[in-house]
Scaffold this active site. Structure first.
Site, PDB file in Angstrom:
ATOM      1  N   TYR A 129       0.846  -1.208   0.000  1.00 39.69           N
ATOM      2  CA  TYR A 129       0.000   0.000   0.000  1.00 39.69           C
ATOM      3  C   TYR A 129       0.870   1.243   0.000  1.00 39.69           C
ATOM      4  O   TYR A 129       1.846   1.314   0.746  1.00 39.69           O
ATOM      5  CB  TYR A 129      -0.892   0.023   1.250  1.00 39.69           C
ATOM      6  N   THR A 131      -3.848   6.082 -21.966  1.00 40.66           N
ATOM      7  CA  THR A 131      -3.742   4.780 -21.329  1.00 40.66           C
ATOM      8  C   THR A 131      -2.366   4.238 -21.722  1.00 40.66           C
ATOM      9  O   THR A 131      -1.711   4.753 -22.631  1.00 40.66           O
ATOM     10  CB  THR A 131      -4.849   3.814 -21.795  1.00 40.66           C
ATOM     11  N   LYS A 153      -2.100   0.379 -24.937  1.00 38.26           N
ATOM     12  CA  LYS A 153      -2.477   0.261 -26.350  1.00 38.26           C
ATOM     13  C   LYS A 153      -1.194   0.296 -27.189  1.00 38.26           C
ATOM     14  O   LYS A 153      -0.355  -0.586 -27.046  1.00 38.26           O
ATOM     15  CB  LYS A 153      -3.492   1.355 -26.704  1.00 38.26           C
ATOM     16  N   ARG A 163      -2.066  -2.474 -18.350  1.00 39.77           N
ATOM     17  CA  ARG A 163      -3.320  -1.706 -18.306  1.00 39.77           C
ATOM     18  C   ARG A 163      -3.193  -0.636 -17.238  1.00 39.77           C
ATOM     19  O   ARG A 163      -3.018  -0.946 -16.050  1.00 39.77           O
ATOM     20  CB  ARG A 163      -4.502  -2.601 -17.935  1.00 39.77           C
ATOM     21  N   ASP A 187      -6.743  13.285 -25.495  1.00 43.12           N
ATOM     22  CA  ASP A 187      -6.792  11.889 -25.051  1.00 43.12           C
ATOM     23  C   ASP A 187      -6.127  11.085 -26.163  1.00 43.12           C
ATOM     24  O   ASP A 187      -6.739  10.785 -27.187  1.00 43.12           O
ATOM     25  CB  ASP A 187      -8.248  11.462 -24.850  1.00 43.12           C
ATOM     26  N   GLU A 195      -0.574   4.855  -0.470  1.00 46.49           N
ATOM     27  CA  GLU A 195      -1.347   6.080  -0.678  1.00 46.49           C
ATOM     28  C   GLU A 195      -0.453   7.303  -0.557  1.00 46.49           C
ATOM     29  O   GLU A 195       0.374   7.389   0.359  1.00 46.49           O
ATOM     30  CB  GLU A 195      -2.478   6.203   0.347  1.00 46.49           C
TER      31      GLU A 195
HETATM   32  N1  DSN Z   1     -12.013   0.266 -24.905  1.00 52.17           N
HETATM   33  C1  DSN Z   1     -11.080   1.145 -25.548  1.00 52.17           C
HETATM   34  C2  DSN Z   1     -11.034   0.921 -27.015  1.00 52.17           C
HETATM   35  O1  DSN Z   1     -11.208  -0.209 -27.404  1.00 52.17           O
HETATM   36  O2  DSN Z   1     -10.799   1.834 -27.789  1.00 52.17           O
HETATM   37  C3  DSN Z   1     -11.315   2.558 -25.209  1.00 52.17           C
HETATM   38  O3  DSN Z   1     -11.615   2.688 -23.865  1.00 52.17           O
END
Ligand code: DSN
Length: 449
Positions: free
Chosen positions: A53, A224, A227, A233, A198, A55
């Protein structure tokens, strides 16, 4: 205890994990938001770091024993700052959606007006779609794409002048062309809005120089990490120099919303995975990888077009290709997705601009090349994949008795069920699946697992 000897103590979960590894190895993974992380990232994720933990932030923790966690989180922050050229980075968001909510809460109050790309035009749920909390908590004004599939910058300009949003999103989940950061910077400037990029889908391309960076145009960047960036993730929020100039406390505000505002302890194993992924992303090999993703995507698009398949925007400049199935009928994405699945090609059905069916039963198929590029596939393989997909679509249309998805709920379910039932025995899909397997076996995935 057996459990101390590993996952073999839980045969049910162990088997599902082994089956999933086999599925990833033996199929073509073409969901554009998915990728395969490196072994280094996997090791960081499956580590003892999950036990702690922490925080707070490095040097300012609520619990003891965080001296090594601080090393990891500081490394992740510094690597993110260097890689994207920003003065501030928060690497704790659990994923993209909570990260976006944190950005709203850092610069807006409930009821404020916000603007984002309409979901069915390719925008993300959290950019103000009506069923997302972000569309309910804020007064959401969506902008759209034009008939050619490109973002309607002039519409966005007019809407911003009229509604004076506090925050504007530029970013998408189903958009195949460069994001117009410069134009949106002018729009945001004119109404005094915060502009947030984004770049979850394209951040790996940005790092590789295969997509323009938003860093000089926007106040905040969210991405994120799993990707095109090939990390675990998770997500990061970065404030740019421009953002710091607009509000010198913007970084602190984001920190406070993430913790204690929204989240508890950071997922330290994820933070380590992000740090490792950012180190990888800084290498010349990653630059080549990011550029190859786009070359592959273009080769795939060209082959599909050659085979008579219609594409939104007629092609691609990024990692994604969006097939428009409306020349065959309305709402047929679900059938093509199931048929591709049967052939070992994983994709997702997706809305297309001016979607004539619905968000749940859309008329498009979204494809991406990041995961196949990770496996080492190049343009010749993409041409082969383009042929395989085209043949699946042709066979689907041949066996679909009626090229319309019924409006009635029960009739629709019956049509989908009947279609699915005939897939396993279809000789053409069997043949295509065998070809997919041969192709996959030429590009082994996780040979050390
Ligand atoms: N689920 C993602 C996508 O497939 O683009 C976006 O959050």
């Amino acid at each position: 205890m057996d459990f101390e000897n590993g996952i073999g103590s839980d045969p049910e979960i162990q088997k599902a994990m082994q089956d999933e590894l086999k599925r990833q190895r033996e199929g073509l993974e073409m969901i554009p938001s998915e990728n395969f992380t490196s072994m280094a990232v996997l090791e960081a994720m499956g580590s003892i770091l999950t036990n702690k933990y922490s925080e707070g932030y490095p040097g300012k923790r609520y619990y003891g024993g965080n001296q090594y966690i601080d090393v990891i989180e500081k490394a992740a922050q510094e690597r993110a700052k260097k890689l994207f050229g920003v003065p501030y980075a928060n690497v704790q968001p659990y994923s993209g959606s909570p990260a976006n909510l944190a950005i709203y809460l850092a610069v807006c109050k409930p009821g404020d007006t916000i603007m984002g790309m309409n979901l069915t035009d390719g925008g993300h749920l959290t950019h103000g779609w009506k069923t997302s909390e972000t569309g309910m908590m804020f007064n959401s004004i969506p902008y759209h794409v034009k008939a050619d599939g490109l973002i309607d910058v002039e519409e966005a300009r007019k809407l911003a002048a009229e509604h004076k949003p506090k925050l504007i999103w530029i970013g998408a989940t189903a958009y195949t062309r460069p994001l117009p950061f410069k134009e949106f910077a002018e729009i945001a400037e004119q109404c005094g809005a915060y502009l947030v990029a984004d770049i979850s889908h394209v951040s790996g391309l940005v790092v590789a120089g295969a997509h323009e960076s938003p860093v000089n145009y926007v106040h905040i960047i969210m991405t994120t990490t799993h990707k095109t960036l090939r990390g675990p993730r998770g997500a990061m929020i970065m404030v740019t120099e421009k953002g710091m100039k607009k509000d010198p406390e913007l970084g602190e505000k984001v920190d406070k919303v993430i913790f204690p505002g929204m989240q508890g302890g950071p997922h330290n194993h994820t933070t380590a995975g992000i740090a490792v992924a950012l180190k990888e992303a800084a290498t010349p090999q990653f630059k080549a990888y990011g550029n190859q993703i786009v070359k592959n995507s273009r080769a795939l698009a060209e082959q599909l077009k050659k085979n008579g398949i219609k594409l939104v925007t007629d092609g691609t400049d990024n990692h994604m290709v969006l097939i428009d199935l409306t020349p065959f009928g309305k709402g047929l994405g679900v059938f093509v997705q199931d048929a591709l699945d049967q052939a070992g090609i994983t994709v997702n059905k997706n809305t297309i601009p001016k979607e004539p069916a619905s968000a749940f039963y859309p008329s498009g198929i979204r494809l991406g090349t990041p995961a196949l590029t990770t496996r080492g596939m190049k343009e010749p393989e993409m041409r082969e994949v383009g042929d395989l997909i085209s043949q699946v679509i042709q066979e689907t249309m041949k066996i679909l008795p009626n090229k319309v998805l019924p409006d009635d709920k029960e009739a629709r379910q019956a049509a989908i069920r009947a279609f699915k039932e005939q897939l396993p025995s279809n000789a053409k899909f069997k043949e295509l699946k065998a070809r997919v397997l041969v192709l996959c076996n030429r590009f082994p995935l996780y040979p050390k697992l």
